[in-house]
Design a protein around this motif. Structure first.
Motif, short mmCIF file in Angstrom:
data_model
loop_
_atom_site.label_atom_id
_atom_site.label_comp_id
_atom_site.label_asym_id
_atom_site.label_seq_id
_atom_site.Cartn_x
_atom_site.Cartn_y
_atom_site.Cartn_z
N ARG A 388 13.85 -46.04 1.27
CA ARG A 388 14.53 -47.32 1.29
C ARG A 388 13.68 -48.36 2.03
O ARG A 388 13.11 -48.07 3.08
CB ARG A 388 15.90 -47.18 1.93
CG ARG A 388 16.86 -46.39 1.07
CD ARG A 388 18.16 -46.07 1.77
NE ARG A 388 18.77 -47.26 2.35
CZ ARG A 388 20.03 -47.29 2.80
NH1 ARG A 388 20.78 -46.21 2.73
NH2 ARG A 388 20.52 -48.37 3.34
N SER A 389 13.64 -49.54 1.50
CA SER A 389 12.66 -50.53 1.95
C SER A 389 12.86 -51.02 3.38
O SER A 389 11.90 -51.46 4.02
CB SER A 389 12.67 -51.74 1.00
OG SER A 389 13.94 -52.37 1.01
N THR A 390 14.09 -50.94 3.89
CA THR A 390 14.34 -51.53 5.21
C THR A 390 14.33 -50.52 6.34
O THR A 390 14.53 -50.89 7.49
CB THR A 390 15.72 -52.24 5.21
OG1 THR A 390 16.73 -51.28 4.89
CG2 THR A 390 15.75 -53.37 4.20
N GLU A 391 14.09 -49.25 6.04
CA GLU A 391 14.15 -48.23 7.08
C GLU A 391 12.76 -47.93 7.66
O GLU A 391 11.74 -48.19 7.04
CB GLU A 391 14.81 -46.98 6.53
CG GLU A 391 16.27 -47.22 6.19
CD GLU A 391 17.03 -45.96 5.82
OE1 GLU A 391 18.16 -45.81 6.29
OE2 GLU A 391 16.48 -45.15 5.05
N PRO A 392 12.72 -47.39 8.88
CA PRO A 392 11.45 -47.23 9.59
C PRO A 392 10.46 -46.31 8.86
O PRO A 392 10.85 -45.25 8.36
CB PRO A 392 11.89 -46.59 10.92
CG PRO A 392 13.34 -46.89 11.05
CD PRO A 392 13.87 -46.93 9.67
#
Length: 512
Positions: A388-392
């Protein structure tokens, strides 16, 4: 003969306990003006019975009088007797059943359940028995194990009486990896919580109910992804708080522990939860706790709710929840030595392009690309394995175009979760279990504080004045008692809970 049921309270008139009944409800049950009654205490049944007596009856009696209002005459029955205090305290909620001219007075059903759960809980605590837990939305058992661990460190044992989980892989993982949570008495249920039959009185009675309510509809990301305006609108998770409350009613626990995203505190669901738990006789305390304050490298805020029954851990305060472990300085402390040519490193150009599109659309979502020198990272969620694009993610030390996910071991360590809890699963399932779990150290510290307050209750719960009942003659012994140096409240004449816990916490931790 018709039956009337009246819910009322034990009152007091001129310092004498009193039950006041009036209206057509009495007439329907055969209680008529002028009738004389004798009061009988049935201690074994914890109730009183009023029976009509003949004219020649010798002994204390109570006579039904009359009252007229708006031209209507009806019975009024005032029963004033100090005998009531032998079973009930003033203001106790009462249930009055009137049938065939007989009157039965018991505690209300809610008060009966309150007394039953306090008695069961305290007897187990005094006898050193393990407390039985109902675990709802169990997942891989991280929340339950953290609470089990914290209580155990405080000298309080626990086990899962009933565990409910929809996903087979998660429940299998917990049964395999968390054997200390389960016993021969445990009931493991794999299925939809909505399909469990709670009717018929076959649900085991619990001491603690634990529920990590699904946050799919309450979190910011969940509302955005599902295009819903409120948590209750989610088709699957929106009404699950109702199922949780049904389990509270059926299993009658002395304590209820809930967790969710911090946004859940302002939902309609949480408002209903507060209202229902209060009506069932629970006292509610809640706080938002940050994972990094308790040793976690993942920044994860969660709403924590503790509902207790009066007489059990009454003095608990979230201010007394303190970290049990120290937070590592940077992410590098948990990073594995991944070869620079490992296939874990990916060219995720498409995510960089998506980030640009999101910015252009004003969505405000950005990637978390980390080197390992950071003091913490953002929240890692259930679908982490899907990139997922927003996770670390971690940047390749030499090739900035490459990045990778945290390994399951790193993910577990970031949340302070023992890696052994997810072993034996695919990486996808490990990330799913970890991603929707709690910060282990945070809930372990919370449970330890609860456990220490239970120890305080065990030591001092039956006292009304430590000074008078333990020290004795205040004139000679005041200030010389074993715990006076910890601080005794001058008004309550009881030890300060926070000071007592602070003085004894280290002993319990060392013993554990």
């Amino acid at each position: 003969m018709a039956t009337s049921i009246i819910n009322t309270k034990l009152g007091e008139n001129r310092n004498v306990a009193r039950v006041w009944l009036e209206g057509q409800k009495l007439s329907r049950g055969g209680v008529n003006v002028g009738a004389r009654y004798a009061l009988h205490m049935q201690e074994g049944f914890q109730r009183f019975e009023l029976r009509p007596v003949p004219e020649n009856y010798v002994g204390e009696t109570f006579t039904v009088s009359r009252r007229e209002k708006n031209g209507i005459v009806f019975p009024l029955f005032e029963i004033r007797s100090e005998t009531f205090r032998k079973l009930f305290e003033v203001s106790a909620k009462l249930r009055v059943i009137i049938r065939d001219a007989r009157i039965i007075i018991t505690r209300s059903q809610i008060d009966i359940k309150i007394a039953e759960r306090v008695k069961r809980f305290m007897e187990k605590l005094k006898n050193g028995q393990k407390l039985a837990t109902v675990s709802l939305f169990h997942g891989g058992g991280v929340l339950d194990k953290s609470i089990h661990s914290g209580l155990q460190k405080a000298g309080v044992g626990s086990f899962i009486q009933v565990g409910v989980e929809l996903e087979d892989a998660y429940l299998e993982s917990s049964l395999r990896n968390n054997k200390e949570l389960w016993s021969e008495e445990s009931i493991a249920i794999c299925g939809d919580i909505k399909e469990i039959n709670l009717q018929g009185g076959n649900i085991p009675q619990a001491d603690i109910l634990v529920a990590g309510l699904p946050c799919t509809g309450a979190s910011v990301a969940g509302r955005s992804k599902n295009k819903i305006s409120c948590a209750e609108e989610h088709s699957a998770a929106g009404s699950m708080f109702v199922d949780m409350l049904d389990w509270v009613k059926a299993s009658n626990p002395a304590m209820v522990i809930l967790e969710n995203v911090k946004q859940y505190a302002s939902t309609a669901s949480m408002m209903v939860i507060r209202s229902v738990l209060t009506s069932l006789g629970y006292r509610i305390k809640e706080a938002v706790l940050q994972g990094t304050d308790f040793g976690s490298l993942e920044s994860r805020e969660r709403l924590v709710v503790l509902a207790t029954t009066p007489g059990i851990a009454d003095e608990f305060e979230f201010d007394n929840v303190v970290p049990l472990r120290k937070k590592p300085e940077t992410l590098k402390a948990i990073m594995e030595d991944i070869p620079l040519d490992s296939d874990r490193w990916k060219d995720l150009t498409y995510l960089a392009e998506k980030e640009e599109r999101d910015k252009a659309a004003g969505k405000g979502f950005t990637r978390q690309l980390l080197t390992g020198d950071e003091a913490s990272c953002g929240t890692i969620g259930k679908s982490y394995a899907k990139y997922r694009s927003t996770e670390p993610m971690l940047i390749h030390p030499l090739q900035s175009a490459l990045s990778r996910l945290f390994t399951p071991q790193e993910h577990a360590a970031a949340k302070t979760i023992p890696y052994g809890m997810v072993e034996g699963n695919s990486e996808t399932v490990m990330h799913e279990i970890l991603g929707q779990s709690v910060i282990f150290a945070k809930f372990e510290a919370f449970a330890f504080a609860v456990g220490m307050m239970l120890q305080y209750t065990l030591n001092f719960g039956e006292l009304t004045s430590y000074c008078g009942q333990v020290c004795g003659d205040l004139g000679k012994n005041c200030g010389l008692g074993n715990i006076c140096q910890l601080g005794v409240d001058a008004q309550t004449e009881m030890p300060d809970p926070a000071s007592w816990i602070a003085a004894h916490a280290e002993d319990y931790l060392l013993a554990a």
